[in-house]
Design an enzyme around this catalytic site. Structure first.
Site, PDB file in Angstrom:
ATOM      1  N   ASP A   3       0.857  -1.183   0.000  1.00  0.00           N
ATOM      2  CA  ASP A   3       0.000   0.000   0.000  1.00  0.00           C
ATOM      3  C   ASP A   3       0.892   1.233   0.000  1.00  0.00           C
ATOM      4  O   ASP A   3       2.115   1.151   0.195  1.00  0.00           O
ATOM      5  CB  ASP A   3      -0.934   0.006   1.219  1.00  0.00           C
ATOM      6  CG  ASP A   3      -1.962   1.142   1.178  1.00  0.00           C
ATOM      7  OD1 ASP A   3      -2.270   1.614   0.071  1.00  0.00           O
ATOM      8  OD2 ASP A   3      -2.456   1.549   2.246  1.00  0.00           O
ATOM      9  N   SER A   4       0.242   2.388  -0.176  1.00  0.00           N
ATOM     10  CA  SER A   4       0.985   3.647  -0.137  1.00  0.00           C
ATOM     11  C   SER A   4       1.370   4.026   1.290  1.00  0.00           C
ATOM     12  O   SER A   4       2.360   4.728   1.509  1.00  0.00           O
ATOM     13  CB  SER A   4       0.131   4.762  -0.747  1.00  0.00           C
ATOM     14  OG  SER A   4      -1.090   4.876  -0.041  1.00  0.00           O
ATOM     15  N   TYR A  63      -1.244   8.564  -2.645  1.00  0.00           N
ATOM     16  CA  TYR A  63      -1.291   8.115  -4.032  1.00  0.00           C
ATOM     17  C   TYR A  63      -2.392   8.795  -4.833  1.00  0.00           C
ATOM     18  O   TYR A  63      -2.296   8.902  -6.048  1.00  0.00           O
ATOM     19  CB  TYR A  63      -1.504   6.593  -4.088  1.00  0.00           C
ATOM     20  CG  TYR A  63      -0.232   5.787  -4.105  1.00  0.00           C
ATOM     21  CD1 TYR A  63       1.004   6.356  -3.791  1.00  0.00           C
ATOM     22  CD2 TYR A  63      -0.254   4.442  -4.445  1.00  0.00           C
ATOM     23  CE1 TYR A  63       2.163   5.608  -3.806  1.00  0.00           C
ATOM     24  CE2 TYR A  63       0.901   3.683  -4.474  1.00  0.00           C
ATOM     25  CZ  TYR A  63       2.121   4.269  -4.148  1.00  0.00           C
ATOM     26  OH  TYR A  63       3.258   3.532  -4.181  1.00  0.00           O
ATOM     27  N   CYS A  70      -4.502  -1.236  -1.992  1.00  0.00           N
ATOM     28  CA  CYS A  70      -4.654   0.192  -2.250  1.00  0.00           C
ATOM     29  C   CYS A  70      -5.621   0.345  -3.408  1.00  0.00           C
ATOM     30  O   CYS A  70      -5.345  -0.150  -4.509  1.00  0.00           O
ATOM     31  CB  CYS A  70      -3.302   0.810  -2.589  1.00  0.00           C
ATOM     32  SG  CYS A  70      -3.389   2.524  -3.159  1.00  0.00           S
ATOM     33  N   CYS A  82     -11.127   3.435   0.220  1.00  0.00           N
ATOM     34  CA  CYS A  82      -9.678   3.564   0.398  1.00  0.00           C
ATOM     35  C   CYS A  82      -9.331   2.733   1.619  1.00  0.00           C
ATOM     36  O   CYS A  82     -10.019   2.818   2.640  1.00  0.00           O
ATOM     37  CB  CYS A  82      -9.289   5.029   0.608  1.00  0.00           C
ATOM     38  SG  CYS A  82      -7.571   5.272   1.126  1.00  0.00           S
ATOM     39  N   HIS A 111      -7.206   3.058   3.757  1.00  0.00           N
ATOM     40  CA  HIS A 111      -6.906   3.856   4.950  1.00  0.00           C
ATOM     41  C   HIS A 111      -8.156   4.086   5.805  1.00  0.00           C
ATOM     42  O   HIS A 111      -8.061   4.217   7.025  1.00  0.00           O
ATOM     43  CB  HIS A 111      -6.336   5.224   4.549  1.00  0.00           C
ATOM     44  CG  HIS A 111      -4.863   5.235   4.305  1.00  0.00           C
ATOM     45  ND1 HIS A 111      -4.296   4.805   3.142  1.00  0.00           N
ATOM     46  CD2 HIS A 111      -3.832   5.618   5.102  1.00  0.00           C
ATOM     47  CE1 HIS A 111      -2.982   4.941   3.215  1.00  0.00           C
ATOM     48  NE2 HIS A 111      -2.678   5.422   4.399  1.00  0.00           N
TER      49      HIS A 111
END
Length: 271
Positions: free
Chosen positions: A9-10, A41, A73, A183, A185
């Site tokens: 992932d970022s 990203y 991601c 996302c 996150h």
């Protein structure tokens, strides 16, 4: 027999996916690679994003002799999967926003997608909506700021409720009843988002679905022993290994502590 699973992932968002995979498949060798030097990203150009991801993931797969790669991601998944699948020769799993289950769950036929600006604008996302949510009103909400708030939280820094409330204001003014966290996150902020939006909004993400897909793609011997009994589960979990790799020059002590708390015994910088 344990297998080597590389999750990418970022930033720390992919940990929400990794946690679901570890629940379903304890006892594997887990490696978490996050490109925090280029975070977020959602604001990168497509060519730059693809080039950078491939340059990081391909050598890591060879170094680890990975059995499967998970691109945890949403932004990267919409772009890099074809290139990686062609070059790696092992299964590569991406993340798809949970539009289909959201449309099926919504009683009001009114859903929302909360994602990065990059995911919101991609044709891939709009095709998902056309295919699976044709009978729904779908509202799109883009935010890179929420990505950074999730990073803050995992690094042990406080989140100001008023800042979160401001970012979620367009959603609180909507009448939707299901919100897709598009996302990886955002599940890190699930409790805070749920509190801000209230009980009338159901939050959906793709973590469990991705874990099930990883299980399907791994050989049966990697999955049966760990899931048959509780005793077998704890035996497998005891043999599990986990390492994390980051691309920024350094990471905060708070983030390092959180990674250690999550069971990462090795935390290394890669360039």
């Amino acid at each position: 027999m344990s297998h080597t699973i590389l999750v990418f992932d970022s930033g720390v968002g992919g940990l929400s996916v990794l946690q679901e995979i570890r629940k379903l498949l304890p006892g594997q060798h887990y490696h978490y690679l996050f490109d925090n030097a280029r975070l977020p990203y959602g604001e990168l150009g497509e060519a730059e994003l693809i080039r950078g991801c491939v340059a990081l993931i391909e050598p890591m797969v060879k170094q680890l002799n990975a059995d499967i790669v998970v691109i945890a991601c949403n932004t990267a998944s919409t772009l890099v999967l074809p290139t990686l699948r062609q070059s790696l020769g092992i299964p590569v799993v991406g993340v798809v926003p949970a539009i289909k289950p959201a449309a099926q769950l919504s009683k009001l036929h009114h859903i929302g997608l909360l994602a990065t600006p990059g995911t919101i604008k991609r044709e891939y996302t709009h095709e998902l909506i056309r295919r699976f949510a044709e009978d729904c009103r779908v509202e799109l909400f883009g935010s890179s700021e929420l990505v950074m708030l999730a990073e803050q939280k995992i690094a042990g820094m406080p989140i100001a409720p008023q800042q979160l409330q401001k970012l979620l204001a367009p959603i609180t003014q909507s009448t939707l009843d299901v919100l897709v966290l598009g996302c990886t996150h955002f599940p890190m902020l699930k409790a805070e988002i749920a509190q801000a939006l209230g009980a009338g909004v159901t939050l959906l993400d793709s973590g469990e679905a991705i874990a099930r897909r990883v299980k399907e793609l791994l050989p049966a011997d990697a999955t049966t022993a760990a899931t048959e009994t509780a005793a077998a589960y704890y035996t497998a979990a005891a043999t599990e290994t986990a390492a994390a790799y980051y691309t920024a020059a350094t990471i905060s002590d708070g983030l390092k502590h959180s990674l250690q708390q999550l069971g990462f015994s090795h935390i290394n910088h890669v360039s």
